[in-house]
Design an enzyme around this catalytic site. Structure first.
Site, PDB file in Angstrom:
ATOM      1  N   GLY A   1       0.747  -1.255  -0.180  1.00 33.59           N
ATOM      2  CA  GLY A   1      -0.011   0.006   0.052  1.00 33.59           C
ATOM      3  C   GLY A   1       0.873   1.232   0.248  1.00 33.59           C
TER       4      GLY A   1
ATOM      5  N   ASP B   1       3.075   2.111  -1.471  1.00 35.09           N
ATOM      6  CA  ASP B   1       3.780   2.456  -2.709  1.00 35.09           C
ATOM      7  C   ASP B   1       2.767   2.914  -3.827  1.00 35.09           C
ATOM      8  OD1 ASP B   1       6.526   2.297  -2.276  1.00 35.09           O
ATOM      9  OD2 ASP B   1       6.437   0.309  -2.847  1.00 35.09           O
TER      10      ASP B   1
ATOM     11  N   ARG C   1      -1.299   2.296  -3.189  1.00 33.64           N
ATOM     12  CA  ARG C   1      -2.562   2.452  -2.739  1.00 33.64           C
ATOM     13  C   ARG C   1      -3.269   3.576  -3.158  1.00 33.64           C
ATOM     14  NH1 ARG C   1      -4.545  -0.432   1.104  1.00 33.64           N
ATOM     15  NH2 ARG C   1      -2.481  -0.511   2.306  1.00 33.64           N
TER      16      ARG C   1
ATOM     17  N   GLY D   1       2.285  -6.985  10.385  1.00 30.68           N
ATOM     18  CA  GLY D   1       2.706  -8.131  11.426  1.00 30.68           C
ATOM     19  C   GLY D   1       1.836  -9.184  11.318  1.00 30.68           C
TER      20      GLY D   1
ATOM     21  N   GLU E   1       2.545 -13.984  -0.148  1.00 31.08           N
ATOM     22  CA  GLU E   1       1.611 -13.961  -1.231  1.00 31.08           C
ATOM     23  C   GLU E   1       2.559 -14.351  -2.579  1.00 31.08           C
ATOM     24  OE1 GLU E   1      -1.060 -10.323   0.472  1.00 31.08           O
ATOM     25  OE2 GLU E   1      -0.142 -10.112  -1.502  1.00 31.08           O
TER      26      GLU E   1
END
Length: 162
Positions: A22, A24, A26, A53, A87
Protein backbone atom coordinates in the site's frame (compact mmCIF):
# COMPACT_ATOMS: atom_id res chain seq x y z
CA UNK A 1 6.35 -21.58 0.97
CA UNK A 2 2.81 -22.25 2.07
CA UNK A 3 2.01 -25.90 2.52
CA UNK A 4 -1.58 -26.05 1.33
CA UNK A 5 -2.24 -27.26 -2.18
CA UNK A 6 -3.64 -25.05 -4.89
CA UNK A 7 -7.24 -25.27 -5.84
CA UNK A 8 -8.71 -26.93 -8.87
CA UNK A 9 -10.45 -24.92 -11.56
CA UNK A 10 -13.90 -25.63 -10.10
CA UNK A 11 -12.96 -23.58 -7.02
CA UNK A 12 -12.20 -20.33 -8.88
CA UNK A 13 -14.04 -17.45 -7.20
CA UNK A 14 -12.22 -14.32 -8.43
CA UNK A 15 -11.06 -13.19 -11.82
CA UNK A 16 -7.96 -11.44 -10.44
CA UNK A 17 -6.05 -11.37 -7.16
CA UNK A 18 -3.88 -8.25 -6.74
CA UNK A 19 -0.78 -8.40 -4.53
CA UNK A 20 0.71 -5.00 -3.67
CA UNK A 21 2.21 -2.92 -0.92
CA UNK A 22 0.00 0.00 0.00
CA UNK A 23 2.76 2.48 0.77
CA UNK A 24 3.72 2.66 -2.92
CA UNK A 25 0.49 2.17 -4.87
CA UNK A 26 -2.65 2.42 -2.73
CA UNK A 27 -3.56 6.03 -3.57
CA UNK A 28 -2.37 5.98 -7.17
CA UNK A 29 -1.94 2.98 -9.41
CA UNK A 30 -4.14 0.64 -7.34
CA UNK A 31 -7.15 2.96 -7.32
CA UNK A 32 -6.91 3.41 -11.10
CA UNK A 33 -6.43 -0.32 -11.65
CA UNK A 34 -9.43 -1.26 -9.48
CA UNK A 35 -11.62 1.30 -11.24
CA UNK A 36 -10.69 0.02 -14.70
CA UNK A 37 -11.16 -3.62 -13.75
CA UNK A 38 -14.56 -2.81 -12.25
CA UNK A 39 -15.49 -0.88 -15.40
CA UNK A 40 -14.66 -3.98 -17.46
CA UNK A 41 -16.71 -6.18 -15.08
CA UNK A 42 -13.62 -8.01 -13.86
CA UNK A 43 -13.90 -9.23 -10.28
CA UNK A 44 -10.67 -8.29 -8.50
CA UNK A 45 -9.78 -9.43 -4.98
CA UNK A 46 -7.88 -6.71 -3.13
CA UNK A 47 -7.41 -7.11 0.60
CA UNK A 48 -6.65 -3.67 1.96
CA UNK A 49 -7.67 -4.45 5.53
CA UNK A 50 -4.67 -6.51 6.59
CA UNK A 51 -2.79 -5.33 9.65
CA UNK A 52 0.97 -5.18 9.66
CA UNK A 53 2.73 -8.03 11.42
CA UNK A 54 1.36 -11.45 12.20
CA UNK A 55 0.89 -14.34 9.85
CA UNK A 56 -0.74 -14.27 6.46
CA UNK A 57 -4.32 -15.47 6.87
CA UNK A 58 -5.60 -18.72 5.46
CA UNK A 59 -8.50 -16.81 3.86
CA UNK A 60 -5.98 -14.71 1.93
CA UNK A 61 -4.19 -17.84 0.73
CA UNK A 62 -7.55 -19.29 -0.36
CA UNK A 63 -8.27 -16.06 -2.28
CA UNK A 64 -5.00 -16.55 -4.16
CA UNK A 65 -5.89 -20.18 -4.86
CA UNK A 66 -9.36 -19.13 -6.00
CA UNK A 67 -8.30 -16.56 -8.59
CA UNK A 68 -7.77 -17.08 -12.31
CA UNK A 69 -5.10 -14.39 -12.68
CA UNK A 70 -2.58 -13.46 -9.99
CA UNK A 71 -1.41 -9.91 -10.55
CA UNK A 72 1.61 -8.78 -8.56
CA UNK A 73 2.51 -5.08 -8.46
CA UNK A 74 6.23 -4.88 -7.80
CA UNK A 75 7.15 -1.48 -6.42
CA UNK A 76 9.96 -0.02 -4.34
CA UNK A 77 8.80 -1.35 -0.96
CA UNK A 78 7.13 -4.62 -2.08
CA UNK A 79 9.99 -6.83 -0.85
CA UNK A 80 10.00 -5.08 2.54
CA UNK A 81 6.71 -6.78 3.40
CA UNK A 82 6.96 -10.41 4.43
CA UNK A 83 3.21 -10.66 3.77
CA UNK A 84 3.73 -9.59 0.16
CA UNK A 85 6.54 -12.13 -0.15
CA UNK A 86 4.33 -14.87 1.32
CA UNK A 87 1.61 -13.95 -1.19
CA UNK A 88 4.15 -14.05 -4.01
CA UNK A 89 5.48 -17.46 -2.92
CA UNK A 90 1.92 -18.79 -2.90
CA UNK A 91 1.24 -17.24 -6.31
CA UNK A 92 4.31 -18.91 -7.81
CA UNK A 93 3.30 -22.22 -6.22
CA UNK A 94 -0.15 -21.93 -7.82
CA UNK A 95 1.38 -21.00 -11.16
CA UNK A 96 3.60 -24.08 -11.09
CA UNK A 97 1.08 -26.59 -9.73
CA UNK A 98 -2.21 -25.35 -11.14
CA UNK A 99 -1.11 -23.33 -14.17
CA UNK A 100 -2.69 -20.14 -12.81
CA UNK A 101 -1.44 -17.02 -14.59
CA UNK A 102 0.97 -14.77 -12.69
CA UNK A 103 1.15 -11.34 -14.28
CA UNK A 104 3.81 -8.98 -12.94
CA UNK A 105 3.56 -5.20 -13.04
CA UNK A 106 6.89 -3.46 -12.47
CA UNK A 107 5.89 -0.06 -11.11
CA UNK A 108 8.80 2.35 -10.65
CA UNK A 109 11.13 -0.63 -10.26
CA UNK A 110 13.45 -2.27 -12.73
CA UNK A 111 12.55 -5.93 -13.36
CA UNK A 112 16.21 -6.89 -12.87
CA UNK A 113 16.04 -5.60 -9.28
CA UNK A 114 13.25 -8.07 -8.63
CA UNK A 115 14.93 -10.93 -10.48
CA UNK A 116 18.39 -10.45 -8.92
CA UNK A 117 17.30 -8.75 -5.65
CA UNK A 118 19.30 -5.58 -6.29
CA UNK A 119 18.80 -2.18 -4.68
CA UNK A 120 15.81 -1.90 -2.34
CA UNK A 121 15.02 -5.58 -2.91
CA UNK A 122 18.50 -6.64 -1.84
CA UNK A 123 18.34 -4.49 1.29
CA UNK A 124 14.88 -5.82 2.18
CA UNK A 125 15.93 -9.46 1.76
CA UNK A 126 19.02 -8.87 3.92
CA UNK A 127 16.75 -7.50 6.66
CA UNK A 128 14.43 -10.51 6.30
CA UNK A 129 17.44 -12.84 6.62
CA UNK A 130 18.29 -11.17 9.92
CA UNK A 131 14.69 -11.26 11.16
CA UNK A 132 14.09 -14.86 10.05
CA UNK A 133 17.56 -16.29 10.71
CA UNK A 134 15.91 -19.27 12.43
CA UNK A 135 13.87 -19.95 9.28
CA UNK A 136 16.14 -19.36 6.31
CA UNK A 137 14.08 -21.75 4.17
CA UNK A 138 11.28 -19.16 4.25
CA UNK A 139 13.63 -16.43 3.02
CA UNK A 140 15.01 -18.75 0.35
CA UNK A 141 11.47 -19.47 -0.87
CA UNK A 142 10.90 -15.69 -1.15
CA UNK A 143 14.16 -15.23 -3.08
CA UNK A 144 13.20 -18.05 -5.44
CA UNK A 145 9.71 -16.62 -5.97
CA UNK A 146 11.15 -13.16 -6.72
CA UNK A 147 13.60 -14.65 -9.20
CA UNK A 148 10.87 -16.63 -10.99
CA UNK A 149 8.40 -13.74 -11.04
CA UNK A 150 11.10 -11.34 -12.23
CA UNK A 151 11.60 -13.54 -15.29
CA UNK A 152 7.94 -13.43 -16.30
CA UNK A 153 6.71 -11.20 -19.05
CA UNK A 154 4.58 -8.40 -17.68
CA UNK A 155 4.08 -4.66 -17.68
CA UNK A 156 6.85 -2.16 -16.91
CA UNK A 157 5.93 1.33 -15.75
CA UNK A 158 9.14 3.26 -15.06
CA UNK A 159 9.24 6.44 -12.98
CA UNK A 160 8.87 8.69 -16.01
CA UNK A 161 5.76 6.90 -17.31
CA UNK A 162 2.85 9.19 -18.16
Amino acid sequence: MATSTCCDVSEIRNDVFISFTGIDVRRGLLSHLKRELHRKHIDAYVDERLDKGGEISSSLLRAIEGSKILLVVFSRHYASSHWCLEELAKMIECMETNKQIVLPVFFNIDPSHVRHQYGDYGYALAEHEEEFKENMLKVQSWRSALKKAGRLSGFHYPTNYE
